[in-house]
Design an enzyme around this catalytic site. Structure first.
Site, PDB file in Angstrom:
ATOM      1  N   TYR A   1       0.792  -1.224   0.000  1.00 60.96           N
ATOM      2  CA  TYR A   1       0.000   0.000   0.000  1.00 60.96           C
ATOM      3  C   TYR A   1       0.831   1.285   0.000  1.00 60.96           C
ATOM      4  O   TYR A   1       0.497   2.238  -0.730  1.00 60.96           O
ATOM      5  CB  TYR A   1      -1.007  -0.022   1.146  1.00 60.96           C
ATOM      6  CG  TYR A   1      -2.221  -0.855   0.813  1.00 60.96           C
ATOM      7  CD1 TYR A   1      -3.305  -0.313   0.139  1.00 60.96           C
ATOM      8  CD2 TYR A   1      -2.262  -2.211   1.142  1.00 60.96           C
ATOM      9  CE1 TYR A   1      -4.411  -1.081  -0.189  1.00 60.96           C
ATOM     10  CE2 TYR A   1      -3.364  -2.993   0.816  1.00 60.96           C
ATOM     11  CZ  TYR A   1      -4.430  -2.421   0.143  1.00 60.96           C
ATOM     12  OH  TYR A   1      -5.524  -3.184  -0.195  1.00 60.96           O
TER      13      TYR A   1
ATOM     14  N   GLU B   1      -8.800  -6.748   4.667  1.00 56.17           N
ATOM     15  CA  GLU B   1      -8.049  -7.861   4.088  1.00 56.17           C
ATOM     16  C   GLU B   1      -7.390  -8.711   5.156  1.00 56.17           C
ATOM     17  O   GLU B   1      -7.268  -9.942   5.002  1.00 56.17           O
ATOM     18  CB  GLU B   1      -7.026  -7.327   3.088  1.00 56.17           C
ATOM     19  CG  GLU B   1      -7.685  -6.804   1.803  1.00 56.17           C
ATOM     20  CD  GLU B   1      -6.804  -5.873   0.990  1.00 56.17           C
ATOM     21  OE1 GLU B   1      -5.575  -5.864   1.214  1.00 56.17           O
ATOM     22  OE2 GLU B   1      -7.355  -5.140   0.147  1.00 56.17           O
TER      23      GLU B   1
END
Length: 420
Positions: free
Chosen positions: A95, A137
């Site tokens: 990310y 997630e």
């Protein structure tokens, strides 16, 4: 929490994102793969070359900017994307890389219009959005690993059977190489298959719906061989599976994922509509209904070119025979002369609303559909025109999610197979 100033700045960029969104995401992927070529092992190269991934990301960024003051409203989309991320092996460490690259792409494309205040606001907003994804997630990774028969990342499976279902679709029956327990799944879910193709620099990952009912000692996927066509290269993975993978070979699979699943609590009539290889998740659902709720009324409608390309026909008819009240209907847009002589289909041409009203007993039902985008746009348009509530309409895209707005594309119920 984002400050009101940050929210105001992000919302002020919505017009620019609407105009330049795809340019930004194209530049984003160029920068990402130049700086981090190892990520080419995760992304679908075909979707990149066709621009589908860039468009999907641009839509996601645009939606995030529009709803930055009420991110909870896009949580269903977050969960849908998170399922795909988990099945592909996207991790928290990815990310920051994505965030830095996205900011750089915004700065390069917007130029002087991307002020320091705007870049800082987007950096802050991205951090909040990324944390939402990472949290969702993390839960999915834990659930996938801790369930009975579950695992993390990818697991080795052996090809136990390989069955040609039609001229273009082949089924693969896959069993765990370690002979340990097999994780359950919900009908409609998919798995990711990771392969190393000889001569290819990077691994390839594709997602395929599980095409049989849960509870079997195997997973079955039914894969369409994607031929090259105008503006579209041949499918590397699908062709490799068809031609290069044989009995006894090993494929690496992620645990089942996906939120396009059958609502088992709903006992109203069911209507399944599929085009091409889009029938795979619906056959899994049909198999489950036949096993667990044979009294539930079902209408199964499938569109194909002809009997030669029509896969899993016999299984669908056998499953329908196990139900107390079921009907199946086939629509061929390129029937052969033999098809016509033997009358093996119900309608020639394309699905239309008038025909749907004839073969579907009631609109007071749950509708599930899957297939190529033009097919899904047509079906969605027909159901909306018929007055079917949005809450009763369920569908899945193969590949990056898009829009079913009929105005954006051909509204015919075409039968070309979707790309996976």
């Amino acid at each position: 929490m984002l400050s009101q100033k940050t929210i105001h700045i992000i919302k002020s960029t919505v017009p620019a994102l609407e105009k330049h969104g795809t340019d930004i995401t194209k530049r984003f992927y160029q920068l990402l793969f130049t700086g981090h070529p190892e990520l080419l092992n995760v992304f679908n190269h075909a979707n990149q070359s066709q621009g589908r991934q860039q468009t999907a990301l641009a839509n996601a960024v645009y939606a995030a900017a529009q709803h930055i003051d009420k991110l909870e409203s896009i949580l269903p989309v977050v969960r849908q994307i998170a399922h795909k991320h988990r099945s592909l092996g996207v991790r928290p460490e990815h990310y920051p890389i994505v965030g830095q690259t996205l900011l750089q792409a915004i700065k390069e494309v917007l130029g002087d219009a991307a002020t320091e205040d705007i870049l800082q606001a987007w950096a802050e907003a991205y951090g909040v959005i990324a944390n939402v994804f990472i949290g969702v997630e993390a839960e999915m990774y834990q659930q996938a690993e801790r369930q009975t028969g579950g695992w993390a990342d990818f697991r080795a499976f052996r090809v136990e059977r390989k069955v040609q279902e039609s001229s273009v679709i082949t089924s693969f029956y896959l069993v765990p190489q370690d002979e340990e327990a097999l994780a359950p799944f919900e009908p409609g879910q998919y798995i990711s298959v990771k392969v190393e193709i000889p001569g290819e620099a990077h691994t390839h990952i594709r997602q395929y719906s599980l095409s049989d009912a849960p509870g079997n000692p195997y997973y079955r996927i039914s894969v369409k061989r994607e031929e090259a066509s105008t503006g579209k290269p041949a499918g590397k993975v699908s062709n490799y599976l068809h031609e290069g993978v044989q009995l006894g070979d090993v494929l690496w699979l992620s645990a089942p994922a996906g939120d396009f699943t059958l609502d088992r609590q709903d006992q109203r009539p069911l209507v399944f509509l599929s085009g091409g290889v889009g029938l795979t998740p619906l056959v899994s659902m049909l198999s489950t209904v036949a096993d667990t709720h044979p009294g539930r009324p079902v209408t199964f409608i499938h569109a194909a070119q002809n009997s030669g390309t029509h896969a899993l026909k016999q299984q669908v008819e056998e499953l329908a025979g196990c139900l107390e009240k079921a009907s199946v209907h086939w629509c061929y847009n390129q029937p052969t002369e033999q098809d016509r002589e033997q009358q093996v289909y119900d309608k020639e041409g394309y699905i239309d609303l008038a025909w749907l009203k004839q073969v579907v007993p009631t609109r007071e039902a749950s509708f599930y559909f899957c297939g190529p985008v033009p097919f899904m746009k047509a079906v969605n348009s027909f159901l909306s025109e018929w007055g079917v509530p949005a809450a009763d309409i369920h569908y899945e895209f193969f590949g990056p999610s898009g829009s079913l707005d009929a105005a954006e594309g051909d509204a015919r119920a075409e039968t070309a197979a979707p790309q996976r």
